[in-house]
Write a protein that holds these residues in place. Structure first.
Motif, short mmCIF file in Angstrom:
data_model
loop_
_atom_site.label_atom_id
_atom_site.label_comp_id
_atom_site.label_asym_id
_atom_site.label_seq_id
_atom_site.Cartn_x
_atom_site.Cartn_y
_atom_site.Cartn_z
N PRO A 1 0.71 -1.26 0.24
CA PRO A 1 0.02 0.13 0.06
C PRO A 1 1.04 1.39 0.10
O PRO A 1 0.30 2.41 -0.58
CB PRO A 1 -0.79 -0.24 1.26
CG PRO A 1 0.05 -1.15 2.13
CD PRO A 1 0.62 -1.98 1.05
N ARG A 2 2.12 1.21 0.71
CA ARG A 2 2.99 2.41 0.57
C ARG A 2 3.16 2.88 -0.78
O ARG A 2 3.24 4.11 -0.77
CB ARG A 2 3.82 2.32 1.54
CG ARG A 2 4.94 3.38 1.76
CD ARG A 2 5.93 3.13 2.90
NE ARG A 2 5.23 3.01 4.11
CZ ARG A 2 6.14 2.81 5.01
NH1 ARG A 2 7.43 2.81 5.29
NH2 ARG A 2 5.56 2.66 6.27
N ARG A 3 3.66 2.04 -1.57
CA ARG A 3 4.09 2.23 -2.78
C ARG A 3 2.75 2.62 -3.80
O ARG A 3 3.00 3.50 -4.73
CB ARG A 3 4.97 1.30 -3.36
CG ARG A 3 5.51 1.56 -4.63
CD ARG A 3 6.62 0.64 -5.06
NE ARG A 3 6.10 -0.85 -5.45
CZ ARG A 3 5.72 -1.04 -6.48
NH1 ARG A 3 5.90 -0.27 -7.56
NH2 ARG A 3 5.15 -2.28 -6.87
N LEU A 4 1.79 1.84 -3.78
CA LEU A 4 0.93 1.78 -4.79
C LEU A 4 -0.60 2.61 -4.54
O LEU A 4 -1.18 2.77 -5.25
CB LEU A 4 0.52 0.34 -5.06
CG LEU A 4 1.59 -0.56 -5.59
CD1 LEU A 4 1.21 -2.05 -5.79
CD2 LEU A 4 1.89 -0.04 -6.91
N ALA A 5 -0.78 2.86 -3.47
CA ALA A 5 -2.05 3.41 -3.00
C ALA A 5 -2.15 4.98 -3.92
O ALA A 5 -3.25 5.11 -4.52
CB ALA A 5 -2.39 3.82 -1.45
N LYS A 6 -1.06 5.67 -3.68
CA LYS A 6 -1.31 6.95 -4.30
C LYS A 6 -1.45 6.84 -5.92
O LYS A 6 -1.99 7.29 -6.53
CB LYS A 6 0.01 7.70 -4.00
CG LYS A 6 0.02 9.01 -4.66
CD LYS A 6 1.42 9.94 -4.27
CE LYS A 6 1.25 11.19 -4.81
NZ LYS A 6 1.64 11.26 -6.28
N ARG A 7 -0.53 5.86 -6.51
CA ARG A 7 -0.57 5.54 -7.89
C ARG A 7 -2.15 5.23 -8.15
O ARG A 7 -2.63 5.60 -9.22
CB ARG A 7 0.36 4.19 -8.23
CG ARG A 7 0.16 3.98 -9.72
CD ARG A 7 0.83 2.63 -10.19
NE ARG A 7 2.26 2.96 -9.74
CZ ARG A 7 3.16 1.85 -10.04
NH1 ARG A 7 2.75 0.63 -10.63
NH2 ARG A 7 4.41 1.99 -9.65
N TYR A 8 -2.81 4.22 -7.42
CA TYR A 8 -4.04 3.81 -7.95
C TYR A 8 -5.19 4.74 -7.59
O TYR A 8 -6.32 4.97 -8.42
CB TYR A 8 -4.29 2.68 -7.17
CG TYR A 8 -3.63 1.39 -7.64
CD1 TYR A 8 -3.64 1.11 -8.97
CD2 TYR A 8 -2.85 0.53 -6.83
CE1 TYR A 8 -2.99 -0.13 -9.49
CE2 TYR A 8 -2.51 -0.64 -7.29
CZ TYR A 8 -2.52 -0.88 -8.62
OH TYR A 8 -1.83 -2.15 -9.16
N ALA A 9 -4.95 5.91 -6.85
CA ALA A 9 -5.70 6.78 -6.66
C ALA A 9 -5.72 7.91 -7.69
O ALA A 9 -6.79 8.31 -8.08
CB ALA A 9 -5.53 7.75 -5.08
N GLU A 10 -4.55 7.92 -8.29
CA GLU A 10 -4.35 8.84 -9.34
C GLU A 10 -5.15 8.30 -10.55
O GLU A 10 -5.52 9.02 -11.39
CB GLU A 10 -2.98 9.04 -9.61
CG GLU A 10 -2.18 10.23 -8.63
CD GLU A 10 -0.76 10.46 -8.76
OE1 GLU A 10 -0.09 9.07 -9.55
OE2 GLU A 10 0.06 11.30 -8.37
N CYS A 11 -4.82 7.25 -10.71
CA CYS A 11 -5.75 6.22 -11.89
C CYS A 11 -7.10 6.48 -11.51
O CYS A 11 -7.85 6.74 -12.66
CB CYS A 11 -5.32 4.77 -11.64
SG CYS A 11 -3.45 4.42 -12.12
N ALA A 12 -7.54 6.35 -10.59
CA ALA A 12 -8.98 6.35 -10.25
C ALA A 12 -9.65 8.00 -10.83
O ALA A 12 -10.76 7.99 -11.39
CB ALA A 12 -9.37 6.08 -9.05
N LEU A 13 -8.86 8.91 -10.31
CA LEU A 13 -9.25 10.14 -10.65
C LEU A 13 -9.30 10.52 -12.38
O LEU A 13 -9.83 11.43 -12.73
CB LEU A 13 -8.10 11.23 -10.00
CG LEU A 13 -8.33 11.15 -8.71
CD1 LEU A 13 -7.10 12.27 -7.74
CD2 LEU A 13 -9.57 11.85 -7.99
#
Length: 235
Positions: free
Chosen positions: A210-222
């Motif tokens: 989650p530390r590495r990927l949470a931000k990435r997937y949030a940006e993808c969702a946006l």
């Protein structure tokens, strides 16, 4: 490329005609990078073949009435290696670590009868995919006789290296496959088939790191609503 069969047919043609290629597998993270980075857009424009590496890309293609099927880079490794073996094309592995590449090479040669892995190269940290060291690596790959190099550097480095490779070694094929070699080497665990079947591999990956990927997937969702609107306008 609309599906795996079309991809393999095109790669077979290029093998037989000694025509190189750069293969990229696009996902939402790439779309985020493409929107922000003009250099990455130029790199993607230099790719010869592009496949859908994520269910959102497949869904967007259907919304645009230009449907494609899912061809993740990690799933393309064995079919491409099998095709290379049947066509008498040796392969090389580039990226990750020496230990992972050695394990991946052994796994490939064990699972693909007749396959020959001619060279494994793990570049150092901070590797410039278009610099002098990259040119030296490409010269080594070319001298090895490999006709296909699997690149596991992550985006955007792997796509940049493949695009550069098209200019230095135009007869060679380059396939950017992300974590595909680490999966083969057993250094990363892929989501179970049932998780992939319900299109939740992204959640599996995020929960595993989650530390590495949470931000990435949030940006993808946006970006999804805007991408959906663009897809709809292509109908």
């Amino acid at each position: 490329m609309p599906d795996t069969a079309t991809l393999l047919a095109e790669v077979r043609r290029r093998f037989r005609e000694h025509e190189g290629f750069a293969l990229a597998t696009i996902n939402l993270d790439h779309l985020v990078k493409l929107a922000r980075d003009p250099d990455f857009r130029a790199v993607y424009a230099a790719q010869d073949l592009v496949c859908a590496d994520g269910n959102p890309i497949v869904w967007l293609s259907k919304l645009a009435r230009k449907p494609v099927t899912l061809v993740p880079g990690s799933d393309a490794v064995l079919p491409l290696a099998g095709l290379a073996a049947r066509e008498g094309v040796t392969v090389a592995l580039m990226g990750s670590t020496e230990e992972a590449l050695s394990a991946a090479a052994a796994a490939l040669e064990d699972r693909v009868p007749g396959l020959s892995v001619s060279l494994c190269i793990a570049p150092p940290m901070g590797f410039d995919p278009t610099g002098d060291e990259a040119r030296s690596i490409l010269n080594r790959l070319s001298a090895s006789g490999a006709g296909l190099t699997f690149i596991a550097l992550g985006a955007p480095k792997q796509e940049s290296f493949a695009a550069f490779g098209r200019t230095v070694a135009p007869q060679m094929g380059f396939a950017s496959i992300g974590a595909g070699l680490d999966f083969l080497a057993g250094r990363q665990k892929r989501a179970p088939k049932w998780v992939r079947a319900i299109a939740m591999e992204w959640a599996w990956r995020m929960l595993s790191n989650p530390r590495r990927l949470a931000k990435r997937y949030a940006e993808c969702a946006l970006i999804l609503p805007g991408e959906a609107a663009r897809a709809w306008r292509q109908r």
